[in-house]
Design an enzyme around this catalytic site. Structure first.
Site, PDB file in Angstrom:
ATOM      1  N   GLY A 108       7.056   0.019  57.580  1.00  0.00           N
ATOM      2  CA  GLY A 108       8.286  -0.687  57.954  1.00  0.00           C
ATOM      3  C   GLY A 108       9.084   0.000  59.043  1.00  0.00           C
ATOM      4  O   GLY A 108      10.299  -0.146  59.108  1.00  0.00           O
ATOM      5  N   GLY A 110       8.682  -0.702  62.167  1.00  0.00           N
ATOM      6  CA  GLY A 110       8.866  -1.634  63.277  1.00  0.00           C
ATOM      7  C   GLY A 110       7.817  -1.545  64.365  1.00  0.00           C
ATOM      8  O   GLY A 110       8.142  -1.627  65.545  1.00  0.00           O
ATOM      9  N   SER A 111       6.551  -1.421  63.977  1.00  0.00           N
ATOM     10  CA  SER A 111       5.499  -1.267  64.986  1.00  0.00           C
ATOM     11  C   SER A 111       5.372  -2.500  65.879  1.00  0.00           C
ATOM     12  O   SER A 111       5.107  -2.378  67.073  1.00  0.00           O
ATOM     13  CB  SER A 111       4.164  -0.951  64.322  1.00  0.00           C
ATOM     14  OG  SER A 111       3.844  -1.932  63.363  1.00  0.00           O
ATOM     15  N   SER A 112       5.616  -3.684  65.341  1.00  0.00           N
ATOM     16  CA  SER A 112       5.427  -4.905  66.143  1.00  0.00           C
ATOM     17  C   SER A 112       6.423  -4.964  67.294  1.00  0.00           C
ATOM     18  O   SER A 112       6.060  -5.267  68.431  1.00  0.00           O
ATOM     19  CB  SER A 112       5.610  -6.149  65.272  1.00  0.00           C
ATOM     20  OG  SER A 112       4.749  -6.094  64.176  1.00  0.00           O
ATOM     21  N   ALA A 114       8.116  -2.399  68.539  1.00  0.00           N
ATOM     22  CA  ALA A 114       7.881  -1.261  69.433  1.00  0.00           C
ATOM     23  C   ALA A 114       6.761  -1.599  70.420  1.00  0.00           C
ATOM     24  O   ALA A 114       6.878  -1.352  71.628  1.00  0.00           O
ATOM     25  CB  ALA A 114       7.533  -0.020  68.613  1.00  0.00           C
ATOM     26  N   ASP A 155      15.422  -3.790  66.222  1.00  0.00           N
ATOM     27  CA  ASP A 155      14.286  -2.879  66.335  1.00  0.00           C
ATOM     28  C   ASP A 155      13.840  -2.702  67.785  1.00  0.00           C
ATOM     29  O   ASP A 155      13.416  -1.615  68.188  1.00  0.00           O
ATOM     30  CB  ASP A 155      13.125  -3.362  65.448  1.00  0.00           C
ATOM     31  CG  ASP A 155      12.995  -4.889  65.402  1.00  0.00           C
ATOM     32  OD1 ASP A 155      13.640  -5.570  66.231  1.00  0.00           O
ATOM     33  OD2 ASP A 155      12.258  -5.393  64.546  1.00  0.00           O
TER      34      ASP A 155
HETATM   35  O1  PMV Z   1      12.728  -4.865  57.343  1.00  0.00           O
HETATM   36  P1  PMV Z   1      13.145  -4.194  58.613  1.00  0.00           P
HETATM   37  O2  PMV Z   1      13.197  -2.700  58.525  1.00  0.00           O
HETATM   38  O3  PMV Z   1      12.375  -4.694  59.778  1.00  0.00           O
HETATM   39  O4  PMV Z   1      14.662  -4.626  58.848  1.00  0.00           O
HETATM   40  C1  PMV Z   1      15.082  -5.965  58.887  1.00  0.00           C
HETATM   41  C2  PMV Z   1      16.539  -6.037  59.162  1.00  0.00           C
HETATM   42  C3  PMV Z   1      17.119  -7.444  59.101  1.00  0.00           C
HETATM   43  O5  PMV Z   1      18.502  -7.338  59.423  1.00  0.00           O
HETATM   44  C4  PMV Z   1      17.000  -8.020  57.704  1.00  0.00           C
HETATM   45  C5  PMV Z   1      16.429  -8.378  60.076  1.00  0.00           C
HETATM   46  C6  PMV Z   1      16.795  -8.190  61.530  1.00  0.00           C
HETATM   47  O6  PMV Z   1      16.015  -8.606  62.387  1.00  0.00           O
HETATM   48  O7  PMV Z   1      17.873  -7.666  61.834  1.00  0.00           O
END
Ligand code: PMV
Length: 324
Positions: A108, A110-112, A114, A155
């Site tokens: 989790g 955020g590889s996609s 990045a 992200d």
């Molecule tokens: O699940 P993660 O770590 O990708 O975080 C998502 C965060 C959200 O606020 C729920 C979605 C977003 O795009 O901001």
């Protein structure tokens, strides 16, 4: 032949998840688990992707037919990024793309996103097209939305600018916080979260309970804005209390789980100043704020409670690149 290498960091949400999808601010930090992309022209009409860690070897598509097919997740983000960039600038040359990741997409980080922003940056360097950061962000954001449908782009901002950012959807705000250290423990819950599903779940909940969710988001916004200053001032006790409050609101929103709450409880009982889930919820990571003298004991109980301590550095640098 000219080859471009771009490296992007992962991310970790600190405050304001979900609220940020609905226009409120969040705080995100870049994580030193990086993903690298290498791009060169191949003299053909094909996009050829190698992602050995994902078992993807010589995945091939004709440049004029990009997108619209069932394909492995990371490949779909690369393809969407190339398609966006090529449509924007009317390009069609074939490319070789190879990715190398320091982290598994499971965690989790955020590889996609990045990989999407790294792809667009690499293309701009390969074609010598000057892109402002905002334009780079916008193209990557459009590519991500094309695949995922939902998301705030937090992200992408972390991958692009690095550091720790106060962020608002679409990069309306992306303000670097002057933070030197973040005494956080990051602990993976063992459960993979599905972010788009949770975002849609919260959207649905908001439709059914608009007043309640507005109140929750109002409070999350206040917490985030307070935390922004307290982080900089290193007022850890107060930051910890805000993390606990943020967690309670996420529980009210219905995105926390028993597995996450077990880890959070364990961390607090062992002396963490605050703890919360990080990201969409449903699984992935929790973060626990912890002074150095308590770090070992908190890590120990987290492991005992079934968590996996992620040895990551936070507040890391954003995109880096080189030409070879
Ligand atoms: O699940 P993660 O770590 O990708 O975080 C998502 C965060 C959200 O606020 C729920 C979605 C977003 O795009 O901001």
């Amino acid at each position: 032949m000219k080859r471009i290498r771009v490296s992007a960091p992962g991310k970790l949400m600190l405050f304001g998840e979900h609220a940020v999808v609905h226009g409120r601010p969040c705080i995100v930090t870049a994580v030193d688990q990086r993903i690298e992309i290498r791009i060169s022209f191949n003299g053909e009409n094909e996009l050829i992707i190698n992602a050995p860690q994902l078992g993807i070897r010589s995945y091939q598509r004709t440049v004029s037919e990009l997108g619209g097919q069932e394909m492995p997740k990371q490949v779909s983000f690369i393809e969407a990024a190339v398609k966006k960039f090529y449509q924007q600038y009317g390009l069609k040359k074939g490319l070789n793309i190879t990715t190398h990741s320091q982290f598994s997409h499971t965690y989790g980080f955020g590889s996609s996103s990045a990989i999407t922003i790294a792809t667009i940056k690499a293309l701009s360097l390969l074609y010598k097209i000057k892109l402002s950061d905002k334009k780079l962000f916008d193209l990557a954001y459009q590519a991500v939305l094309e695949i995922q449908g939902v998301g705030s782009g937090f992200d992408l901002a972390a991958a692009l600018w690095g550091g720790t950012l106060l962020y608002k959807k679409g990069a309306k705000v992306a303000k670097r916080l002057k933070i030197k250290s973040l005494p956080l423990i990051v602990c993976y819950s063992g459960v993979k979260a599905d972010t788009p599903t949770l975002v849609r779940q919260v959207e649905e909940y908001k439709r059914r309970h608009p007043k309640k969710v507005k109140r929750i988001f109002d409070q999350m916004e206040k917490i985030t804005l307070k935390a922004k200053n307290l982080f900089v001032q290193k007022k850890w006790l107060a930051v910890g209390q805000l993390m606990n409050k943020n967690q309670k609101l996420l529980e009210e929103l219905g995105v926390s789980t028993q597995v996450l709450e077990k880890l959070i409880r364990a961390a607090l009982e062992a002396g963490a100043l605050g703890a919360k889930l990080s990201g969409a919820g449903g699984g992935d990571n929790i973060i626990a704020l912890c002074l150095p003298q308590k770090k070992k004991s908190v890590e120990k109980v987290l492991k005992k409670a079934g968590g996996q301590i992620m040895k990551v550095k936070l507040n890391s640098k954003g995109l880096t690149w080189q030409k070879t």
